[in-house]
Design an enzyme around this catalytic site. Structure first.
Site, PDB file in Angstrom:
ATOM      1  N   VAL A  86       0.838  -1.207   0.000  1.00  7.54           N
ATOM      2  CA  VAL A  86       0.000   0.000   0.000  1.00  7.54           C
ATOM      3  C   VAL A  86       0.872   1.256   0.000  1.00  7.54           C
ATOM      4  O   VAL A  86       0.462   2.309   0.462  1.00  7.54           O
ATOM      5  CB  VAL A  86      -0.991   0.007   1.189  1.00  7.54           C
ATOM      6  CG1 VAL A  86      -2.066  -1.038   0.996  1.00  7.54           C
ATOM      7  CG2 VAL A  86      -0.265  -0.198   2.518  1.00  7.54           C
ATOM      8  N   SER A 102       3.916   2.213   1.450  1.00 10.41           N
ATOM      9  CA  SER A 102       4.475   2.819   2.661  1.00 10.41           C
ATOM     10  C   SER A 102       5.680   3.689   2.316  1.00 10.41           C
ATOM     11  O   SER A 102       5.879   4.750   2.915  1.00 10.41           O
ATOM     12  CB  SER A 102       4.869   1.734   3.662  1.00 10.41           C
ATOM     13  OG  SER A 102       5.824   0.839   3.091  1.00 10.41           O
ATOM     14  N   ASP A 104       2.444   5.474  -7.319  1.00 14.41           N
ATOM     15  CA  ASP A 104       2.369   5.490  -5.857  1.00 14.41           C
ATOM     16  C   ASP A 104       2.568   6.903  -5.322  1.00 14.41           C
ATOM     17  O   ASP A 104       1.804   7.384  -4.476  1.00 14.41           O
ATOM     18  CB  ASP A 104       3.430   4.563  -5.262  1.00 14.41           C
ATOM     19  CG  ASP A 104       3.225   3.118  -5.645  1.00 14.41           C
ATOM     20  OD1 ASP A 104       2.196   2.808  -6.268  1.00 14.41           O
ATOM     21  OD2 ASP A 104       4.097   2.284  -5.327  1.00 14.41           O
TER      22      ASP A 104
END
Length: 981
Positions: free
Chosen positions: A637, A639, A684
């Site tokens: 996810v 980080s 991301d």
């Protein structure tokens, strides 16, 4: 001199017992503590057979008795050292596989027969797994004596470096489950395989000589300060220098080679020097942490200056024990090698070691073992082997990466966490009003708004409590980080859930990303060097130069206490310069990679390198940063992107830089690509920087063009379910798939050029190309992004030209290179090409269809089913590329099972689809379904079914929050006392 205590003493026995004592092959520390227990068993009149690969002198130097029998056999290998301070995780697993797995059947047969032949009354293990199983096969009771177990140590190695070795952890846990009970030593790790436990004091070797006697023999005056260098083998290529020590100090060197030349203030110790006596005669010790060094430092009240060992997971627990009793000082590895020892040694001299617990653990353990061998039952009602095994299934030390936030933390871990004290998650409390009043009392918000985000409120509360006394090292370091009377900038960046797009980002696809609720916060203070607050070792470095104060970067990472990260990082900002130019990306990558315990700093400090290189920024003020992330690591996810974006944004706003959200994300991608060295795309960072709460960020990654924000219809909801399998974009699978994708693009361009060459200039070859296709083929011959090739064009002209696999050497010979700036082809490797090429071509089409369906005005059952089907197709395409995993496949199958269950069919359906996310190979699964209570119930049901099958309770991601640039930033300053209520 230490005297043996009477408590727990082993009484002499009229009956002669036979003990078989197995010793792990990891280091001498286990052997030395075993020798102490064995000594007491022999004093009580028993025979002890020691099974060990350690040299005989480790046992015979302390025990001269015909009742001691040494059998030289190595049945496990421990952790393989890459160097004196670093464990090679994959090599450890592979060596254990060779030593204990492949030869398992032979080992069990041989050990079972041997135990019967010596008529052993009890088998004792420290802490060889197979010994417990061999004892059970021989019908003999077994007991383990240890402070850690190999299932716990190897679990993180499996998750991080060798997932294909997972069966090793299960087998070790199963072996331990045959042990009757555990004699547990202080400084212990969580050991879930053992359900019955007896705690004993420290097992420490007794002193033979007094401090005065030792110093007299070594010719050391009483007024000389002595540090003993005890590394169990010095780091290779390391030269000790006279200036390493403060004036008037002497260093006693353990394990120095005969050929090594030492400065006059360093002294070699004899090979047979008795270490406990040396430690007790010294003023402090410098070395790496192991049970032997830690226990003897505590027992003899000798301050211990330690250097972190990378990837040996018992260390955080021993480290905490040292610090709990005011006996430990951590030295940065960089300062060890450069000889910057003075501030650490001086700090050690101010400690007041206060361990007053027992130091007769060897005696007490021997007494328990004797009673057990005589038939006494110490264990409670023994749980079944199956129950023990289920309890022992450790799916990863990475549970410790998000303390207090992960609902999957089992009971045994919570116990260990409580023993270690404060966890970063504990600052998050339910009473938001109390948080607000606390930070509001302490800080004036000069700019920005917390926007009602409870995690931001909690972070401000953490800042307000920095001046309070703390136990953990990271909190102590943070307490001296800021001048709270000066301005502090606070930024926040969330992780993201990859709804659609995933690895197609680096091929130019449209992607849809949702910023999640979990986020990283960064507090940054920019301050003139004349006013900065420096840690003792950083201040000592500046003092040593006798120069005016210079700008320094200091970072504290909260949540590092139980990981392989050092909690702090610092360096002079001048070190970011290479002459009159900024440090190059290559040099920066090598700099941060040299110390694995501080590699995390590359994600944060890398922002400085990128801003200097890309924007020409020069930093003259000192920078202090506190980083606290609630985005779980290794779950796919983003980080790392959250940390990068929050850090870069804090650098920008604190220095008055005007950087657009898009450019901010692109700068952060450079940090990850060029400094961290991970070949990720940009989605991301874009999602973390540019996203909005409860919306999907739609972006075309060519390289990063935001095409809008997609409202999530009220009747649709997304969840993330963590598989528990650690994910990393720096992993081999992700990199090789990316290489295969770029190989495919090169092959398509080459094929298009061939077709074009046949068509021109000698007229058209109508069998292959029509006149109208010339323009298309021309574009495809210079294809920039693979996703710009429609699926029908791929199938019509290029599919047959793409091989399933190709070796690196063959590709390079024919095509020279693959034109990817962030990956390198290995000539000896074989790469999948067809599946990685097909995936982004079709994924781009799927994402476009998904976006169109999601924004459709019609909300029907067919809409949800079609959206879910696209997720399923994406998932299985990942698997075809080699980026699947057992855990994510299981979660997707559970979604399908519930979707097609009779109950769901009757109710009109709830959950509709699922897919692996991000870089694949583990991590999180994205699930789509109806926004209703029944869907929530099904998500919880999947969570419970997954736990039943794997013993891992998945973390569930739900909810959303704003991206970094939509949150903005806070500028805060402590309120003056007169303004407080």
């Amino acid at each position: 001199m230490m005297t043996e205590q009477e408590s727990g003493a082993v009484s002499s026995s009229k009956k002669n017992l036979v003990f078989a004592y197995y010793v792990t092959g990891h280091g001498f520390g286990h052997a030395t503590r075993v020798a102490e227990v064995v000594r007491h068993l022999i004093l009580a009149g028993h025979d002890v057979y020691v099974v060990s690969g350690a040299p005989d002198f480790v046992f015979t130097s302390d025990i001269q008795s015909p009742r001691l029998f040494i059998r030289k056999v190595l049945l496990d290998c421990g952790a393989v050292q890459a160097d004196a301070l670093t464990v090679d995780r994959l090599a450890s697993l592979e060596k254990y596989s060779v030593t204990a797995v492949k030869a398992r059947a032979t080992i069990l047969e041989k050990e079972t027969q041997w135990l019967k032949s010596i008529k052993a009354d009890l088998v004792v293990s420290d802490v060889v797994p197979v010994a417990c199983r061999a004892a059970a096969d021989a019908g003999i009771r077994s007991v383990c004596v240890t402070n850690f177990s190999w299932d716990f140590i190897y679990a993180e190695y499996v998750m991080a470096a060798g997932n294909h070795h997972r069966s090793i952890v299960w087998q070790i846990a199963e072996d331990y489950s045959h042990c009757e009970f555990l004699i547990r030593l202080p400084g212990y790790c969580p050991m879930p395989a053992f359900r019955d436990v007896i705690d004993v004091p420290l097992v420490v070797r007794r002193l033979r000589k007094s401090r005065k006697e030792v110093r007299k023999e070594l010719g050391i005056a009483d007024d000389v300060k002595v540090v003993v260098l005890n590394f169990g083998g010095q780091p290779s290529g390391w030269t000790l220098k006279e200036e390493f020590l403060p004036p008037g100090w002497l260093c006693l060197v353990c394990g120095a080679s005969d050929s090594q030349d030492l400065p006059p203030n360093f002294k070699k110790l004899a090979k047979n020097a008795y270490t406990p006596d040396i430690i007790a005669a010294s003023d402090c010790m410098l070395g790496k942490i192991g049970y032997g060094t830690a226990s003897e430092a505590l027992a003899f009240k000798c301050p211990f200056v330690f250097v972190r060992r990378d990837y040996f997971n018992e260390e955080p627990f021993l480290r905490n024990m040292l610090e709990q009793y005011q006996s430990g000082v951590e030295m940065i590895r960089r300062d060890l090698f450069t000889g910057h020892w003075k501030p650490y040694l001086e700090r050690a001299m101010t400690l007041k070691p206060c361990y007053e617990g027992g130091i007769n653990g060897g005696e007490v353990a021997a007494h328990i073992l004797q009673e057990t061998a005589f038939g006494k039952k110490h264990a409670l009602d023994k749980l079944s082997g199956a129950r023990r095994l289920r309890d022992a299934m450790v799916l990863g030390y990475q549970l410790q990466r998000s303390l207090g936030r992960d609902i999957a933390i089992p009971d045994w871990y919570v116990t260990a966490e409580n023993q270690l004290g404060h966890s970063p998650g504990s600052s998050l409390v339910d009473d938001e009003s109390s948080i607000f009043s606390s930070h509001n009392e302490h800080f004036e918000i000069l700019h920005g708004d917390v926007q009602g985000l409870s995690d931001t409120e909690a972070f401000l509360k953490t800042l307000s409590e920095l001046d309070e006394k703390h136990i953990t090292r990271e909190r102590k370091a943070a307490a001296s980080l800021f001048d709270l009377e000066e301005e502090i900038f606070v930024t926040r960046a969330p992780g993201r859930l990859d709804v659609m797009g995933g690895i197609a980002d680096y091929s130019g696809s449209l992607v849809l990303q949702m910023p999640i609720r979990e986020a990283c916060h960064v507090a940054l203070q920019r301050i003139h060097p004349s006013k900065h607050r420096l840690w003792k070792h950083a201040q000592a470095r500046q003092n040593a130069r006798a120069d005016k104060p210079t700008a320094v970067l200091q970072i504290v990472s909260l949540g590092s206490e139980l990981s392989n990260r050092g909690p702090t990082f610092d360096m002079d900002l001048s070190d970011f310069m290479d002459g009159d130019k900024p440090m190059s990306y290559e040099k920066a990558r090598k700099f941060f990679a040299q110390d694995p315990s501080q590699k995390w700093a590359a994600y944060i400090a890398g922002a400085i390198v990128v801003l200097m290189n890309e924007l020409g920024i020069r930093f003259e003020d000192s920078i202090s940063m506190l980083v606290s992330s609630a985005v779980p690591e290794g779950k796919g996810v983003s980080s790392s992107a959250a940390v990068e974006v929050a850090s870069m944004h804090a650098m920008a706003v604190s220095h008055g830089l005007i950087i657009s959200p898009r450019d901010l994300a692109l700068l952060c991608q450079k940090v990850e690509n060029h400094i961290v060295g991970a070949p990720c795309g940009v989605m991301d960072q874009m999602a973390s920087a540019c996203g909005e709460a409860n919306k999907l960020l739609a972006m075309i990654c060519q390289p990063a063009e935001i095409v809008g924000l997609v409202e999530i219809p009220n009747h649709i909801r997304f969840w993330g379910i963590d598989s528990g399998i650690k994910h990393s974009v720096g992993g081999a699978d992700y990199g090789s798939v990316r290489i295969g994708t770029f190989m495919g693009r090169k092959m398509i361009k080459s094929k298009a050029s061939e077709i074009l060459a046949k068509a021109l200039p000698n007229g058209l070859n109508l069998d292959e190309v029509e006149n109208d296709d010339i323009e298309l083929i021309n574009k495809e011959a210079s294809l920039d992004y693979l996703c710009n090739l429609p699926p029908h064009r791929y199938e019509a002209l290029y599919a047959k030209s793409i091989p399933e696999h190709i070796t690196g050497a063959t590709f390079l010979e024919k095509f020279a290179d693959h034109s990817d700036p962030v990956t390198c082809i290995d000539e000896k490797s074989t790469y999948a090409v067809r599946a990685p090429t097909v995936h982004p071509i079709y994924e781009n089409s799927r994402v476009k269809t998904f976006k169109a369906l999601l924004t459709s005005a019609t909300s029907t059952e067919d809409q949800l089913l079609a959206l879910g089907e696209l997720l399923y197709q994406c998932h299985y395409s990942y698997s075809a590329c080699g980026l699947g995993s057992d855990g994510t496949d299981r979660l997707v199958q559970l979604v399908q099972d519930l979707q097609h269950s009779a109950a769901s069919m009757v109710e009109g359906g709830t959950l509709c689809g699922a897919k692996i996310t991000g870089g694949g190979s583990g991590g999180t699964v994205c699930v789509i379904g109806r926004n209703c209570s029944k869907s929530n119930q099904q998500i919880v049901e999947i969570q419970q079914r997954y736990k039943k099958a794997t013993s891992y309770l998945p973390y569930i991601f739900e909810g959303s929050s704003p991206g970094a640039c939509n949150f903005g930033y806070l500028k805060i300053r402590r309120r003056a006392p007169s303004n407080r209520c």
